[in-house]
Design an enzyme around this catalytic site. Structure first.
Site, PDB file in Angstrom:
ATOM      1  N   ARG A 198     -38.306 -23.312  12.433  1.00  0.00           N
ATOM      2  CA  ARG A 198     -36.946 -23.648  12.446  1.00  0.00           C
ATOM      3  C   ARG A 198     -36.812 -24.415  13.852  1.00  0.00           C
ATOM      4  O   ARG A 198     -37.121 -23.597  14.849  1.00  0.00           O
ATOM      5  CB  ARG A 198     -35.908 -22.730  12.124  1.00  0.00           C
ATOM      6  CG  ARG A 198     -34.415 -22.938  12.459  1.00  0.00           C
ATOM      7  CD  ARG A 198     -34.193 -24.210  11.434  1.00  0.00           C
ATOM      8  NE  ARG A 198     -32.630 -24.114  11.286  1.00  0.00           N
ATOM      9  CZ  ARG A 198     -31.939 -24.988  12.226  1.00  0.00           C
ATOM     10  NH1 ARG A 198     -32.343 -25.701  13.278  1.00  0.00           N
ATOM     11  NH2 ARG A 198     -30.477 -25.076  12.071  1.00  0.00           N
TER      12      ARG A 198
ATOM     13  N   ASP B  28     -28.924 -28.946  14.526  1.00  0.00           N
ATOM     14  CA  ASP B  28     -28.888 -28.639  13.187  1.00  0.00           C
ATOM     15  C   ASP B  28     -28.752 -29.881  12.498  1.00  0.00           C
ATOM     16  O   ASP B  28     -27.942 -31.070  13.069  1.00  0.00           O
ATOM     17  CB  ASP B  28     -27.228 -27.985  13.175  1.00  0.00           C
ATOM     18  CG  ASP B  28     -27.108 -27.036  11.734  1.00  0.00           C
ATOM     19  OD1 ASP B  28     -28.151 -27.158  11.206  1.00  0.00           O
ATOM     20  OD2 ASP B  28     -26.227 -26.523  11.762  1.00  0.00           O
TER      21      ASP B  28
ATOM     22  N   GLU C 295     -27.942 -31.842   6.254  1.00  0.00           N
ATOM     23  CA  GLU C 295     -28.671 -31.238   5.007  1.00  0.00           C
ATOM     24  C   GLU C 295     -28.941 -31.979   3.722  1.00  0.00           C
ATOM     25  O   GLU C 295     -28.195 -32.885   3.240  1.00  0.00           O
ATOM     26  CB  GLU C 295     -27.846 -30.017   4.302  1.00  0.00           C
ATOM     27  CG  GLU C 295     -27.195 -28.901   5.348  1.00  0.00           C
ATOM     28  CD  GLU C 295     -28.627 -28.123   5.624  1.00  0.00           C
ATOM     29  OE1 GLU C 295     -29.307 -27.844   4.679  1.00  0.00           O
ATOM     30  OE2 GLU C 295     -28.737 -27.933   6.683  1.00  0.00           O
TER      31      GLU C 295
ATOM     32  N   ARG D 143     -38.265 -17.534   9.024  1.00  0.00           N
ATOM     33  CA  ARG D 143     -38.823 -18.773   9.940  1.00  0.00           C
ATOM     34  C   ARG D 143     -38.861 -18.157  11.316  1.00  0.00           C
ATOM     35  O   ARG D 143     -38.239 -17.244  11.699  1.00  0.00           O
ATOM     36  CB  ARG D 143     -37.834 -19.679   9.717  1.00  0.00           C
ATOM     37  CG  ARG D 143     -37.841 -20.307   8.174  1.00  0.00           C
ATOM     38  CD  ARG D 143     -36.977 -21.520   8.016  1.00  0.00           C
ATOM     39  NE  ARG D 143     -35.461 -20.961   8.516  1.00  0.00           N
ATOM     40  CZ  ARG D 143     -34.363 -21.993   8.424  1.00  0.00           C
ATOM     41  NH1 ARG D 143     -34.619 -22.972   7.817  1.00  0.00           N
ATOM     42  NH2 ARG D 143     -33.220 -21.637   8.919  1.00  0.00           N
TER      43      ARG D 143
END
EC number: 3.1.-.-
Length: 295
Positions: free
Chosen positions: A147, A152, A155, A195
């Site tokens: 990750r 961010d 999505e 992760r």
């Protein structure tokens, strides 16, 4: 008593002397055999302790022992391969890195690598027994889920949630930038999804200047493909200096209106960051009534 009775005294004495001489010879032979046996057994079981303190014995022993222990240490510290993120030992967190080849990209901010400790110097990619698998079957349970730290990305559609705007572009860019390439991941910590949160670097020949080490998270922020990680809990940047660097890159991308910031100025009220999107989806799912199962 003479035997036979008709023998003279002198003959009887001679026979007795012969018998005594024969018995003495047998006893002497038996004693010699027993002595030789004891000498042989003692020579076999005897330990020459002085030989163990000689330089010709100590030096090779020390060299052999040191070589074995050194090889074991190097293998454990530098050449041990981790098959997944859960296997990474805590000694790596915030201290060491993993070198590996990207085998798949799942989203705009996470991917999988096949850990290749030691890289090409250790034979990965050219020794017959150190080939990197290519099929999904061979790679199953053998890759580390990474990750990207500090960012961010929008999505993609999954778990019944709709796709967020610009998610596909971010995923396509990350795939073209990393898939099949060797990267170095500096591990910060594991997350709740098994992760490894990491700052990832890659070298590319086609970049300018070529083969310069690139911070993948920073490159995505510059292009407007991600936002700075906004969650208050679990944020990892690799230090305050990196956090300031990431926020500055995001500010420039927002100012230029690139990537997901393209319509930000014209539509601020409806624009939604990846963090806001996940929060909204979580609230909507929590508000839905539970699905009743048929008995």
């Amino acid at each position: 008593m003479r035997w036979p009775p008709w023998a003279s005294d002198s003959q009887a004495q001679q026979q007795t002397a012969k018998h005594d001489e024969h018995d003495e010879r047998q006893a002497a032979a038996k004693s010699t055999t027993t002595s030789k046996k004891k000498d042989w057994e003692s020579s076999v079981t005897a330990i020459d302790w002085a030989a163990f303190t000689e330089a010709r014995t100590i030096i090779p022993t020390l060299i052999l022992t040191s070589g074995f222990l050194g090889a074991f240490y190097i293998h454990r510290r530098y050449l041990r391969r981790f098959p997944d993120a859960v296997s990474i030992t805590p000694s790596y967190f915030r201290r060491r890195s993993l070198l590996g080849q990207v085998t798949s990209v799942g989203d705009g901010d996470n991917f999988r690598i096949y850990h290749t400790p030691g890289g090409r110097l250790a034979g990965w990619g050219w020794l017959p027994w150190k080939k990197i698998p290519t099929s999904k079957k061979e790679l199953r349970d053998k890759t580390v889920h990474i990750r990207l730290a500090g960012i961010d990305a929008p999505e993609l559609a999954h778990f019944g949630r709709p796709e967020q705007p610009f998610a596909r572009e971010a995923h396509q860019w990350l795939t073209s930038y990393l898939l099949g390439r060797r990267v170095r991941a500096y591990i910060h910590r594991p997350d709740q999804y098994q992760r490894a949160v990491a700052s990832v670097y890659v070298r590319r020949l086609l970049d300018f200047p070529p083969l310069r080490r690139r911070d993948v998270s920073y490159e995505m922020l510059k292009r407007g493909l991600a936002t700075v990680y906004e969650a208050k809990i679990g944020a990892e940047f690799g230090g305050e200096a990196m956090e300031r660097k990431y926020k500055k890159a995001e500010w420039w991308a927002k100012l230029r209106g690139v990537g997901l910031w393209k319509d930000y100025r014209r539509n601020k009220t409806k624009w939604e960051s990846p963090r806001e999107y996940k929060t909204r989806m979580g609230l909507e799912e929590a508000a839905q009534p539970p699905v009743e199962t048929k008995k």
